[in-house]
Design a protein around this motif. Structure first.
Motif, PDB file in Angstrom:
ATOM      1  N   ASP A 271      19.635  -7.894  -8.974  1.00 21.39           N
ATOM      2  CA  ASP A 271      20.298  -8.223  -7.455  1.00 21.39           C
ATOM      3  C   ASP A 271      21.553  -8.702  -7.778  1.00 21.39           C
ATOM      4  O   ASP A 271      21.884  -9.368  -8.687  1.00 21.39           O
ATOM      5  CB  ASP A 271      19.507  -8.855  -6.429  1.00 21.39           C
ATOM      6  CG  ASP A 271      19.248 -10.296  -7.020  1.00 21.39           C
ATOM      7  OD1 ASP A 271      20.176 -10.995  -6.658  1.00 21.39           O
ATOM      8  OD2 ASP A 271      18.287 -10.941  -7.558  1.00 21.39           O
TER       9      ASP A 271
ATOM     10  N   SER B 241      25.410 -14.081  -8.707  1.00 21.82           N
ATOM     11  CA  SER B 241      25.895 -14.262  -7.369  1.00 21.82           C
ATOM     12  C   SER B 241      27.517 -14.210  -7.607  1.00 21.82           C
ATOM     13  O   SER B 241      27.921 -15.144  -8.315  1.00 21.82           O
ATOM     14  CB  SER B 241      25.313 -15.678  -6.820  1.00 21.82           C
ATOM     15  OG  SER B 241      26.503 -16.105  -5.811  1.00 21.82           O
TER      16      SER B 241
ATOM     17  N   CYS C 174      21.576  -5.263  -3.230  1.00 21.68           N
ATOM     18  CA  CYS C 174      23.029  -6.031  -3.265  1.00 21.68           C
ATOM     19  C   CYS C 174      23.209  -6.517  -1.681  1.00 21.68           C
ATOM     20  O   CYS C 174      22.934  -5.659  -0.735  1.00 21.68           O
ATOM     21  CB  CYS C 174      24.270  -4.883  -3.280  1.00 21.68           C
ATOM     22  SG  CYS C 174      25.622  -5.437  -3.121  1.00 21.68           S
ATOM     23  N   GLU C 175      23.443  -7.847  -1.612  1.00 20.36           N
ATOM     24  CA  GLU C 175      23.670  -8.124  -0.304  1.00 20.36           C
ATOM     25  C   GLU C 175      25.100  -8.953  -0.184  1.00 20.36           C
ATOM     26  O   GLU C 175      25.565  -9.662  -1.081  1.00 20.36           O
ATOM     27  CB  GLU C 175      22.886  -9.559   0.066  1.00 20.36           C
ATOM     28  CG  GLU C 175      21.342  -9.110   0.182  1.00 20.36           C
ATOM     29  CD  GLU C 175      20.397 -10.476   0.219  1.00 20.36           C
ATOM     30  OE1 GLU C 175      20.384 -10.833   1.422  1.00 20.36           O
ATOM     31  OE2 GLU C 175      19.975 -10.941  -0.841  1.00 20.36           O
TER      32      GLU C 175
ATOM     33  N   LEU D 147      24.347 -10.744  -5.323  1.00 14.15           N
ATOM     34  CA  LEU D 147      24.870 -11.409  -4.119  1.00 14.15           C
ATOM     35  C   LEU D 147      26.218 -11.421  -4.103  1.00 14.15           C
ATOM     36  O   LEU D 147      26.925 -12.208  -5.096  1.00 14.15           O
ATOM     37  CB  LEU D 147      24.133 -12.666  -4.011  1.00 14.15           C
ATOM     38  CG  LEU D 147      24.524 -13.517  -2.668  1.00 14.15           C
ATOM     39  CD1 LEU D 147      24.136 -12.842  -1.506  1.00 14.15           C
ATOM     40  CD2 LEU D 147      23.847 -14.877  -2.987  1.00 14.15           C
TER      41      LEU D 147
END
Lengths: 263, 314
Positions: free
Chosen positions: B86, B48, B110-111, B88
């Motif tokens: 992932d 993150s 990917c956010e 963030l």
């Protein structure tokens, strides 16, 4: 056997919100690796210390590197199912014992208003609001568009209070057909007919409430603090003095880990 | 002006995970400075990006190591390059370059969620879903924030579940150029905000949903007229078999995506790129998708060759 990398110095940000939710502080666990892991050159003093714990697995340790996240829960206080009107309370289940990270009006008011909720009030530890299904399906939040009133008008054709299914006609202008059809489907509605700029669809009340909760979860719930667990600065200092690496038993590790939720 | 470059490697580097790099390097980045993570071949978990201060000229770069790129492992999924589950992104001005995502079950690759109005860049990246993965890329930041995606490949998302999406924008402005998406119910989806797509190829149940498109090809009828109903098969790509996908354009030079794109090198930066996912310069008439076929063929010749491709391919 697991090895945990802990931050040995503070990262800081002048923005207090970023500082809390994003910055790794001294004592925060960062990552967990298998025992015997070959750490990188920077994964050592002065930035980090390493705690080796032969008695615990990586899987057992993963909970300790979780962030402290919001988690809202909802309680329906009263309802008039025939009219599709509900009085609902929302609170944050991850407020800690001393009240830190309790829900605030500022945190949710904009989202509730966007979803057409009314009568919004705050009485610690919850925010209470009125959720009228008819208001909600005509709201900016439901349609994912600001000022939906400028683009659409709505007629409630029928509402069956037993099944909770309403039939609605939306007359839409300046929104592409694909976008309207997508939104109806995405929001759990079923298209009944479509002619020109008129879209008739049915929707069930529980779908609306679930959608509302999911949207608020995604957009309003946040990371409150980078880490939920930490060890004290004094414990970090002890390891720093010992050269940056220490081996602990499971009991010793659990005794040193503090949970911010219980403080 | 200083670029602080740290390596993320399984051994012999500065950090052994991107999460540790983020914890060790997070800071306020001044204008003119960059913080770069150079990631080498390994499987990484999750990170993150949060708690930084960035500006338009002082930003974060997370990139796959150039030295890991070879002619046999670039432009297609490879376990000999860096892979992450992932990312963030909670800070604006983050650039993700030449990375690979192996999206885990029910996850999103990917956010982005940030309150600033800055941009995120994703270029030269590959997103591999596992069938039950949700979305490859999701942009849900400030209404004035921007997402730039180019020279990327997204594949492996389930096409029958409407929750599976190649790129979904929920707010802000998205630009998707020269990108290949194979799989997913929605390829490029506007769920708030807008998407401008150029030179893309999408094969999905619904390829371009409410997007503004220029020379974009599709497997359905939402692409640019003349570039519709193009299947993701071996007439189009090198290999479409599960487990050995290679979305370079068909080697015989007869892919329907070849020579049908638009030269976007004059578009506003960063969309004025001139290379493809392999780092190869795009010459001649541009192709659609992440790959530019090596041999430039005159447009009239492509038409002739394509007409008789079934004879030529015997």
């Amino acid at each position: 056997m697991a090895e945990i990398l802990f931050k040995a110095i503070d990262a800081t940000n002048p923005d207090p919100d970023k500082d809390r939710r994003g910055c790794y502080k001294k004592g925060y666990p960062v990552v967990v690796m298998q025992g015997g892991h070959t750490w990188g050159t920077e994964e050592a003093l002065p930035k980090f210390i390493i705690v080796k714990c032969p008695e615990v697995t990586v899987e057992q340790c993963k909970q300790y590197i979780e962030s402290w996240n919001d988690n809202f829960s909802y309680t329906v206080v009263s309802q008039d199912a025939a009219k599709g009107i509900y009085t609902v309370r929302v609170q944050n289940d991850t407020a800690n014992v001393s009240g830190l990270n309790r829900i605030t009006l500022a945190k949710v008011e904009a989202f509730l208003t966007k979803w057409g909720c009314t009568g919004i009030s705050f009485t610690s530890p919850y925010v209470q609001f009125t959720f009228k299904l008819w208001d909600v399906v005509r709201s900016d939040g439901f349609w994912g568009k600001e000022n939906i009133d400028d683009f659409a008008s709505f007629v409630l054709n029928s509402y069956d209070s037993t099944t909770g299914i309403g039939t609605i006609t939306a007359t839409v202008s300046n929104i592409p057909e694909k976008e309207v059809l997508f939104t109806i489907k995405e929001r759990g509605g079923t298209l009944i007919s479509h002619s020109g700029n008129e879209y008739q669809f049915s929707i069930e009340r529980s779908a609306i409430f679930e959608l509302f909760k999911a949207d608020v979860k995604q957009r309003a719930e946040n990371v409150f603090c980078r880490r939920k667990f930490y060890v004290s600065e004094a414990d970090i200092n002890t390891v720093v003095s010992a050269g940056g690496t220490v081996t602990l038993t499971k009991t010793q590790l659990l005794n040193k880990l503090k949970n911010k939720l219980t403080e | 002006m200083a670029d602080t470059l740290k390596t993320v490697k399984p051994s012999g580097g500065n950090y052994t995970s991107l999460a540790a790099w983020e914890a060790g390097q997070q800071c306020v980045i001044s204008a003119g400075d960059t913080q770069t993570a150079e990631c080498y071949s390994m499987a990484d978990d999750t990170v993150s990006i949060n708690g930084w201060t960035t500006v338009a000229t002082g930003y974060i770069i997370i990139k796959g190591a150039d030295s890991d790129r070879t002619s046999s492992n670039t432009g297609k999924w490879s376990t000999s390059r860096y892979r992450i589950r992932d990312i963030l992104v909670m800070e604006e001005y983050c650039r993700l370059v030449n990375l690979q995502w192996e999206i885990y079950e029910d996850g999103t690759g990917c956010e982005t969620y940030y309150s600033g109005t800055g941009a995120t860049y994703i270029s030269g990246c590959i997103f591999k879903g596992n069938g039950s993965s949700q979305k490859a890329i999701m942009h849900g930041s400030n209404a004035n924030a921007k997402m730039y995606i180019w020279n990327c490949i997204i594949f492996g998302l389930n096409a029958s579940d409407s929750g599976r999406r190649g790129f979904e924008i929920q707010s802000g402005t998205g630009y998707v150029y020269s990108t290949t998406v194979v799989g997913g119910y929605y390829g490029l989806l506007v769920n708030g905000g807008s998407i401008t797509a150029k030179n893309c190829y999408v094969s999905a149940t619904s390829c371009y949903d409410s997007c503004t498109i220029t020379t974009c090809a599709s497997s359905d009828n939402t692409g640019t007229p003349g570039l519709r109903a193009i299947a993701a098969d071996t007439d189009t790509f090198v290999n479409v078999s599960a487990g050995s996908e290679d979305y370079h354009l068909a080697a015989d030079g007869l892919s329907p995506l070849q020579g049908v794109g638009t030269d976007t090198s004059g578009d506003t930066a960063p969309l004025n790129f001139t290379d493809d996912i392999d780092g190869k310069t795009r010459t001649g008439t541009w192709d659609c998708g992440a790959d530019q076929h090596a041999a430039a063929v005159a447009k009239q010749d492509i038409g002739f060759l394509r007409k008789y491709k079934h004879y030529l391919r015997r």
